[in-house]
Design a protein around this motif. Structure first.
Motif, PDB file in Angstrom:
ATOM      1  N   PRO A 142      -5.309  -0.855  10.958  1.00  0.00           N
ATOM      2  CA  PRO A 142      -5.116  -0.420   9.563  1.00  0.00           C
ATOM      3  C   PRO A 142      -5.846  -1.301   8.553  1.00  0.00           C
ATOM      4  O   PRO A 142      -6.200  -0.840   7.465  1.00  0.00           O
ATOM      5  CB  PRO A 142      -3.602  -0.507   9.350  1.00  0.00           C
ATOM      6  N   SER A 143      -6.104  -2.541   8.913  1.00  0.00           N
ATOM      7  CA  SER A 143      -6.794  -3.457   7.991  1.00  0.00           C
ATOM      8  C   SER A 143      -8.301  -3.205   7.912  1.00  0.00           C
ATOM      9  O   SER A 143      -8.978  -3.780   7.071  1.00  0.00           O
ATOM     10  CB  SER A 143      -6.564  -4.908   8.420  1.00  0.00           C
ATOM     11  N   SER A 144      -8.814  -2.323   8.760  1.00  0.00           N
ATOM     12  CA  SER A 144     -10.270  -2.126   8.840  1.00  0.00           C
ATOM     13  C   SER A 144     -10.788  -1.138   7.806  1.00  0.00           C
ATOM     14  O   SER A 144     -11.693  -0.351   8.082  1.00  0.00           O
ATOM     15  CB  SER A 144     -10.664  -1.669  10.250  1.00  0.00           C
ATOM     16  N   VAL A 145     -10.254  -1.214   6.590  1.00  0.00           N
ATOM     17  CA  VAL A 145     -10.707  -0.292   5.553  1.00  0.00           C
ATOM     18  C   VAL A 145     -12.204  -0.485   5.315  1.00  0.00           C
ATOM     19  O   VAL A 145     -12.688  -1.600   5.184  1.00  0.00           O
ATOM     20  CB  VAL A 145      -9.883  -0.448   4.253  1.00  0.00           C
ATOM     21  N   CYS A 146     -12.925   0.621   5.326  1.00  0.00           N
ATOM     22  CA  CYS A 146     -14.381   0.555   5.149  1.00  0.00           C
ATOM     23  C   CYS A 146     -14.837   1.294   3.899  1.00  0.00           C
ATOM     24  O   CYS A 146     -16.000   1.198   3.512  1.00  0.00           O
ATOM     25  CB  CYS A 146     -15.098   1.070   6.391  1.00  0.00           C
ATOM     26  N   SER A 147     -13.927   2.032   3.271  1.00  0.00           N
ATOM     27  CA  SER A 147     -14.216   2.635   1.968  1.00  0.00           C
ATOM     28  C   SER A 147     -12.899   2.950   1.278  1.00  0.00           C
ATOM     29  O   SER A 147     -11.870   3.167   1.926  1.00  0.00           O
ATOM     30  CB  SER A 147     -15.081   3.886   2.085  1.00  0.00           C
ATOM     31  N   VAL A 148     -12.963   2.970  -0.042  1.00  0.00           N
ATOM     32  CA  VAL A 148     -11.793   3.309  -0.851  1.00  0.00           C
ATOM     33  C   VAL A 148     -12.232   4.206  -1.992  1.00  0.00           C
ATOM     34  O   VAL A 148     -13.312   4.024  -2.563  1.00  0.00           O
ATOM     35  CB  VAL A 148     -11.077   2.047  -1.399  1.00  0.00           C
ATOM     36  N   GLY A 149     -11.401   5.185  -2.277  1.00  0.00           N
ATOM     37  CA  GLY A 149     -11.581   6.039  -3.437  1.00  0.00           C
ATOM     38  C   GLY A 149     -10.321   5.958  -4.277  1.00  0.00           C
ATOM     39  O   GLY A 149      -9.209   6.014  -3.741  1.00  0.00           O
ATOM     40  N   VAL A 150     -10.492   5.822  -5.583  1.00  0.00           N
ATOM     41  CA  VAL A 150      -9.370   5.687  -6.507  1.00  0.00           C
ATOM     42  C   VAL A 150      -9.603   6.624  -7.684  1.00  0.00           C
ATOM     43  O   VAL A 150     -10.699   6.658  -8.246  1.00  0.00           O
ATOM     44  CB  VAL A 150      -9.264   4.221  -7.014  1.00  0.00           C
ATOM     45  N   VAL A 151      -8.565   7.366  -8.049  1.00  0.00           N
ATOM     46  CA  VAL A 151      -8.602   8.228  -9.222  1.00  0.00           C
ATOM     47  C   VAL A 151      -7.409   7.855 -10.094  1.00  0.00           C
ATOM     48  O   VAL A 151      -6.267   7.905  -9.639  1.00  0.00           O
ATOM     49  CB  VAL A 151      -8.552   9.725  -8.850  1.00  0.00           C
ATOM     50  N   ILE A 152      -7.691   7.465 -11.325  1.00  0.00           N
ATOM     51  CA  ILE A 152      -6.642   7.043 -12.251  1.00  0.00           C
ATOM     52  C   ILE A 152      -6.329   8.210 -13.176  1.00  0.00           C
ATOM     53  O   ILE A 152      -7.223   8.727 -13.856  1.00  0.00           O
ATOM     54  CB  ILE A 152      -7.088   5.805 -13.041  1.00  0.00           C
ATOM     55  N   VAL A 153      -5.067   8.621 -13.182  1.00  0.00           N
ATOM     56  CA  VAL A 153      -4.623   9.753 -13.986  1.00  0.00           C
ATOM     57  C   VAL A 153      -3.696   9.240 -15.083  1.00  0.00           C
ATOM     58  O   VAL A 153      -2.731   8.529 -14.805  1.00  0.00           O
ATOM     59  CB  VAL A 153      -3.907  10.804 -13.109  1.00  0.00           C
ATOM     60  N   GLN A 154      -4.025   9.599 -16.321  1.00  0.00           N
ATOM     61  CA  GLN A 154      -3.226   9.214 -17.482  1.00  0.00           C
ATOM     62  C   GLN A 154      -2.898  10.468 -18.276  1.00  0.00           C
ATOM     63  O   GLN A 154      -3.798  11.264 -18.592  1.00  0.00           O
ATOM     64  CB  GLN A 154      -3.997   8.225 -18.346  1.00  0.00           C
ATOM     65  N   ASN A 155      -1.635  10.651 -18.575  1.00  0.00           N
ATOM     66  CA  ASN A 155      -1.184  11.835 -19.328  1.00  0.00           C
ATOM     67  C   ASN A 155      -1.663  13.143 -18.693  1.00  0.00           C
ATOM     68  O   ASN A 155      -2.054  14.077 -19.388  1.00  0.00           O
ATOM     69  CB  ASN A 155      -1.638  11.768 -20.792  1.00  0.00           C
TER      70      ASN A 155
END
Length: 172
Positions: free
Chosen positions: A17-30
């Motif tokens: 599980p620690s072998s993250v090789c990419s991350v995507g993040v979407v920040i939603v406000q209101n």
């Protein structure tokens, strides 16, 4: 209705599980997408299993020059901090949150970082509750389509985080 949150998706290089090789993040406000972020990550441990490569198409050549997780997470926190103050305790949302939260906790442990006990909501669980047996399965692309979102680059971390955000806005 959940209107402020961070949708997150990790891809892993191997069975750890620690072998993250990419991350995507979407920040939603209101209820609106306020920001997004994507990065490749040099995984730990740094090797790729055949199965994982087949799923997301990433390889050691893609992440050889990528930053390590603590550097990437600092940038994620900066993006979140531009939208929400730290004391806001904005929840994270993931499709099959057990996987993504597990990855986050594991990689924090590997790098001996203090884990801040993020609150996670799970769109997979919410989908099962909302749609029940009306869907053939509750995979991300199926649920996204049921929520009116066209997921075209499945297993790209940012595309999956975008789909998760759309699902969360629809059913959470």
């Amino acid at each position: 209705m959940l209107r402020d949150f961070v949708a997150i998706d990790f891809e892993t290089a191997n069975e750890h599980p620690s072998s993250v090789c990419s991350v995507g993040v979407v920040i939603v406000q209101n209820g609106m997408v306020a920001d997004s972020f994507y990065s490749l990550i040099n995984p730990e441990p740094d090797y790729y299993s055949y199965f994982c490569q087949r799923v997301h198409g990433l390889s050691a050549a893609d992440t050889a020059d990528a930053p390590i997780f603590p550097e990437v997470w600092k940038r994620v926190e900066e993006h979140i901090g531009m939208i929400f103050p730290p004391e806001a305790n904005i929840p994270f949302v993931a499709h099959n949150a057990r996987f993504d939260e597990g990855c986050l906790k594991a990689v924090f442990r590997v790098y001996q970082m203090d884990y801040p006990d993020y609150l996670f909501y799970d769109t997979l669980t919410a989908s099962r509750r909302q749609f029940g047996h009306s869907l053939p399965n509750h995979q991300l692309q199926t649920v996204a389509a049921a929520c009116g979102y066209d997921l075209t680059r499945h297993h790209h971390a940012l595309a999956d985080a975008e789909a998760c955000a759309a699902i969360a806005l629809y059913i959470l």
